[in-house]
Enzyme design. Structure first.
Site, short mmCIF file in Angstrom:
data_model
loop_
_atom_site.label_atom_id
_atom_site.label_comp_id
_atom_site.label_asym_id
_atom_site.label_seq_id
_atom_site.Cartn_x
_atom_site.Cartn_y
_atom_site.Cartn_z
N CYS A 182 0.81 -1.21 0.00
CA CYS A 182 0.00 0.00 0.00
C CYS A 182 0.86 1.28 0.00
O CYS A 182 1.46 1.60 -1.00
CB CYS A 182 -0.99 -0.05 1.17
SG CYS A 182 -2.33 1.09 0.98
N HIS B 78 -3.77 -5.27 0.47
CA HIS B 78 -3.19 -5.75 1.74
C HIS B 78 -3.19 -7.28 1.78
O HIS B 78 -4.23 -7.88 2.04
CB HIS B 78 -3.98 -5.20 2.92
CG HIS B 78 -3.78 -3.74 3.14
ND1 HIS B 78 -2.80 -3.24 3.97
CD2 HIS B 78 -4.39 -2.66 2.60
CE1 HIS B 78 -2.82 -1.92 3.94
NE2 HIS B 78 -3.79 -1.55 3.12
N GLU C 88 -2.04 -9.09 4.06
CA GLU C 88 -2.06 -9.58 5.44
C GLU C 88 -3.46 -9.75 6.02
O GLU C 88 -3.63 -10.40 7.03
CB GLU C 88 -1.23 -8.64 6.34
CG GLU C 88 -1.80 -7.24 6.56
CD GLU C 88 -1.48 -6.25 5.43
OE1 GLU C 88 -1.11 -6.70 4.34
OE2 GLU C 88 -1.63 -5.03 5.65
N GLY D 295 -2.55 -15.41 35.25
CA GLY D 295 -2.82 -15.23 33.83
C GLY D 295 -1.82 -15.98 32.96
O GLY D 295 -0.82 -16.52 33.45
N VAL D 296 -2.12 -15.99 31.66
CA VAL D 296 -1.31 -16.76 30.72
C VAL D 296 0.12 -16.21 30.63
O VAL D 296 1.09 -16.97 30.73
CB VAL D 296 -1.94 -16.70 29.30
CG1 VAL D 296 -1.13 -17.51 28.31
CG2 VAL D 296 -3.37 -17.18 29.35
N ASP D 297 0.26 -14.90 30.46
CA ASP D 297 1.58 -14.35 30.17
C ASP D 297 2.57 -14.56 31.32
O ASP D 297 3.68 -15.04 31.11
CB ASP D 297 1.49 -12.84 29.86
CG ASP D 297 0.56 -12.56 28.70
OD1 ASP D 297 0.26 -13.51 27.95
OD2 ASP D 297 0.11 -11.41 28.56
N SER D 298 2.14 -14.19 32.54
CA SER D 298 3.09 -14.33 33.64
C SER D 298 3.39 -15.81 33.90
O SER D 298 4.51 -16.17 34.27
CB SER D 298 2.61 -13.61 34.90
OG SER D 298 1.46 -14.18 35.42
#
Ligand code: XMP
Length: 509
Positions: A79, A166, A168, A222-225
């Site tokens: 683009c 685009h 993506e 949580g998932v991340d920690s």
């Protein structure tokens, strides 16, 4: 040999999506703002130029030194990137007088183009632009057009591929294949970026970096920690000390259940109960921002007190993920920054003077889950809905106290259990209940009641930035509403939140 892709961001809302698609193809990539190009360009083997909200016709629109970059890398320009190359290399870009937004069909103009290898003639692509490329630069060949636009795709010199659409976005039906052709056939990259390769290299790097030092990390359930903790644990074992603070604002039974799960994973963890401290500080406070600030402060005080009990610590581990990093380095800054003061468990208090280690800072959320799966982390942790750091406090409108928290915990528990039993929990991004500061009249048996109202909320989302309410089955809502009113004393009315984000946020405060 490096297999890394450099994505230069000109500010498009789709730049993160480009990175996700490239990673989905198991190729590692990094996003950098156009005005902060990394010094070590040899680290990369291919370049992608993103779209932009700017027009190349504006004098102050973003520019880069194309001569250097295009000489060095096989390039895919999307683009704005394609328009920039056209304009700077001697072509012509002008304002478009026909609408070029939405679906279009691609007509391939050059047989045997490597970029469109295996792509069907007529394939659907997604356009979103208001400028158009009127004339291609010299040394270009036209690769594809649409009904309305002549220069939809072109090749410049040998290895620079420019797309007006685009690739993506999902609406570009064969976009992933186009990206794959660019990565593997044009740039000769290997598709070796997988959760397992990430885990192996990260563990090696963590060991080198941390050596025999100690790390502390705040776990939140949580998932991340959790994934960050397990990675660190696999790298340095018992030198990782995790702290899980009960702020009294978690879901029903959550503190003990999650603590047990962490212990099963053999983490070196102290679970500490600071509920009373949080309730005391929140007494009489109804303002949402004040609540958030208090909870952030009390958390840091608690975390500091607990971490002081562990001697000789040099590092603070954090579960920061890539979208947070991109937001903080982006030229425009994060869009959500000023709406609510987010509290993230484990935030670094300056006075602790610890170095920060963030093993997930290059991963997107779905990649964190894939890594977690490869690390054999329990599905119960990996599949958990996001839950805000300030917990139920920002779902209780008005004053937070133990009684209100317990009431909301019961309501939330019935709702979440109901979703799990109806096989709906894993299909939605996030769900929860809000306790409203209103009472209304009802009738139970022959008695008049005058009690509280709760709102249920369930949303679909991919990143929490935008969200749509979920059209839960009416029978399900009916059953949950009955259960809540019959079982939770003090609640006589249940409503369902049908607002999208924007304009409403996911949490009510
Ligand atoms: P909003 O309410 O801003 O929420 O639409 C977007 C997502 O962020 C979560 N959220 C938080 N997460 N600390 C967090 O770690 C916070 O202070 C916080 N506030 C909101 C929210 O649950 C949703 O997933």
């Amino acid at each position: 040999m490096q297999n890394n892709v450099l994505i230069l961001d000109f500010g498009s809302q789709y730049t993160q999506l480009i990175a996700r698609r490239v990673r989905e193809l198991n190729v590692y990539c990094e996003i950098h703002p156009f005005n902060k190009i990394p010094k070590n360009l040899n680290y990369f083997k291919a370049l992608i130029l993103s779209g932009s909200p700017y027009s190349v016709r504006e004098p102050n629109s973003p520019r880069v030194n194309l001569n250097v970059l295009l000489d060095k890398f096989p390039t895919l320009a999307v683009c704005y990137g394609a328009q920039l190359i056209a304009q700077e290399m001697g072509g012509l870009v002008s304002a478009s007088n026909i609408r070029e937004y939405g679906r279009a069909n691609l007509f391939l103009k050059e047989k045997n183009s490597v970029l469109f290898d295996g792509i069907s003639n007529n394939t659907q692509v997604w356009m979103s632009h208001s400028d158009t490329i009127k004339k291609l630069p010299d040394n270009s060949s036209l690769l594809a057009s649409s009904d309305d636009v002549e220069n939809v795709a072109y090749r410049f010199l040998q290895n620079v591929y420019c797309l007006q659409f685009h690739p993506e976005v999902y609406h570009t039906v064969e976009g992933k294949k186009i990206l794959e052709n660019f990565l593997t056939k044009i740039s000769s990259l290997k598709q070796t970026w997988t959760p397992d390769s990430f885990i192996d290299s990260t563990i090696t790097e963590l060991r080198e970096k941390i050596g025999s030092d100690k790390v502390i990390l705040g776990l939140s359930g949580g998932v991340d920690s959790s994934v960050a903790a397990i990675l660190l644990h696999n790298a340095i074992g018992k030198n990782l000390h995790c702290i899980f603070v009960n702020n009294g604002l978690l879901r029903k039974n959550e503190f003990n259940e999650v603590l047990d799960q962490y212990k099963e994973m053999d983490l070196n963890i102290s679970g500490v109960d600071y509920s009373e401290e949080f309730y005391n500080e929140l007494k009489g406070v109804s303002d949402p921002e004040k609540k958030r600030k208090i909870i952030g402060r009390v958390f840091i005080e608690a975390f500091e007190k607990e971490s002081n009990k562990i001697k000789n610590v040099n590092w603070l581990g954090q579960g920061t993920i890539y979208p947070d990093v991109i937001e903080s380095i982006s030229a425009t800054g994060g869009p959500s920054a000023t709406i609510k003061s987010h509290h993230n468990v484990g935030g670094l208090p300056d006075f602790m003077k610890l170095e920060v280690v963030e093993p997930l800072k290059l991963l997107f959320k779905d990649e964190v889950r894939r890594v977690g799966k490869s690390l054999n982390i329990d599905k119960k942790i990996l599949g958990r809905h996001p839950f805000p750091g300030p917990g139920l406090a920002i779902r209780i409108l008005g004053e937070v106290n133990k009684e209100n928290v317990q009431m909301l915990q019961e309501v939330d528990h019935i709702f979440i259990q109901g979703l799990k039993e109806a096989d709906l929990y894993d299909k939605i991004w996030q769900a929860g209940a809000m306790l409203l500061p209103v009472k209304s009249v009802g009738v139970m048996g022959d008695e008049r009641t005058y009690e509280k109202c709760v709102a249920l909320r369930a949303v679909e989302s991919t990143d929490g930035m935008t969200a749509d309410w979920v059209d839960l089955p009416h029978k399900f809502l009916q059953d949950i509403s009955n259960k809540i009113i019959n079982r939770v004393k003090g609640v006589n009315r249940v409503v369902y939140d049908i607002s999208s984000k924007p304009p409403a946020t996911i949490e009510w405060e």
